[in-house]
Design a protein around this motif. Structure first.
Motif, PDB file in Angstrom:
ATOM      1  N   PHE A   8       0.780  -1.222  -0.188  1.00  0.00           N
ATOM      2  CA  PHE A   8      -0.093  -0.051  -0.094  1.00  0.00           C
ATOM      3  C   PHE A   8       0.932   1.056   0.027  1.00  0.00           C
ATOM      4  N   ALA A   9       1.902   1.170   0.812  1.00  0.00           N
ATOM      5  CA  ALA A   9       2.959   2.533   0.806  1.00  0.00           C
ATOM      6  C   ALA A   9       3.702   2.710  -0.544  1.00  0.00           C
ATOM      7  N   SER A  12       0.971   3.995  -2.820  1.00  0.00           N
ATOM      8  CA  SER A  12       0.713   5.403  -2.792  1.00  0.00           C
ATOM      9  C   SER A  12       1.713   6.406  -3.302  1.00  0.00           C
ATOM     10  N   GLY A  15       1.645   6.399  -7.238  1.00  0.00           N
ATOM     11  CA  GLY A  15       0.523   7.298  -7.313  1.00  0.00           C
ATOM     12  C   GLY A  15       0.629   8.523  -7.199  1.00  0.00           C
ATOM     13  N   GLY A  16       1.106   9.057  -6.384  1.00  0.00           N
ATOM     14  CA  GLY A  16       1.519  10.363  -6.043  1.00  0.00           C
ATOM     15  C   GLY A  16       2.509  11.106  -6.997  1.00  0.00           C
TER      16      GLY A  16
END
Length: 128
Positions: A8-9, A12, A15-16
């Motif tokens: 997940f990290a 993220s 995606g950022g």
């Protein structure tokens, strides 16, 4: 960190970065807007250039500084949290060694705080 949390990290972060660079107006659209050419495509490009959409150099610098400040704060928090947890476990195992454990804990926490402060100062210098 569990495998699910690390995935997940990572997603993220990726995606950022994708969202950060998706906002940049392409160079050919900026040039078409300036020259006025390009037929039907000139109108949306001109409107985007007028609004000032996209990530500027100053905006990217400030975004990077904000991310850097966040990472510094997270790192310092993790380090001091581990120190506190380890010191508490050590005191629970050997209550007679409270003095030396507290001294070592305070010195180590001060070193972490110093590195965190140095990181914050560097981030603020880079962003200005």
């Amino acid at each position: 960190m569990s495998k699910r949390a690390s995935k997940f990290a990572l997603m993220s972060i990726v995606g950022g970065f994708v969202l950060m660079f998706a906002a940049i107006t392409p160079a050919h659209a900026q040039q078409a807007a300036r020259s006025g050419g390009g037929g039907d495509q000139a109108a949306p490009a001109a409107a985007a250039a007028e609004r000032g959409t996209g990530l500027t150099t100053d905006g990217a610098r400030k975004l990077g500084a904000g991310l850097g400040v966040g990472f510094v704060a997270i790192g310092a928090g993790i380090g001091i949290g581990r120190i506190g947890g380890s010191a508490t476990e050590s005191i629970a195992r050997q209550p007679e060694a409270v003095g030396p454990i507290n001294n070592a804990m305070i010195i180590t926490a001060a070193l972490i705080e110093g590195v965190a402060l140095f990181g914050l100062v560097i981030d603020f210098l880079v962003s200005s």
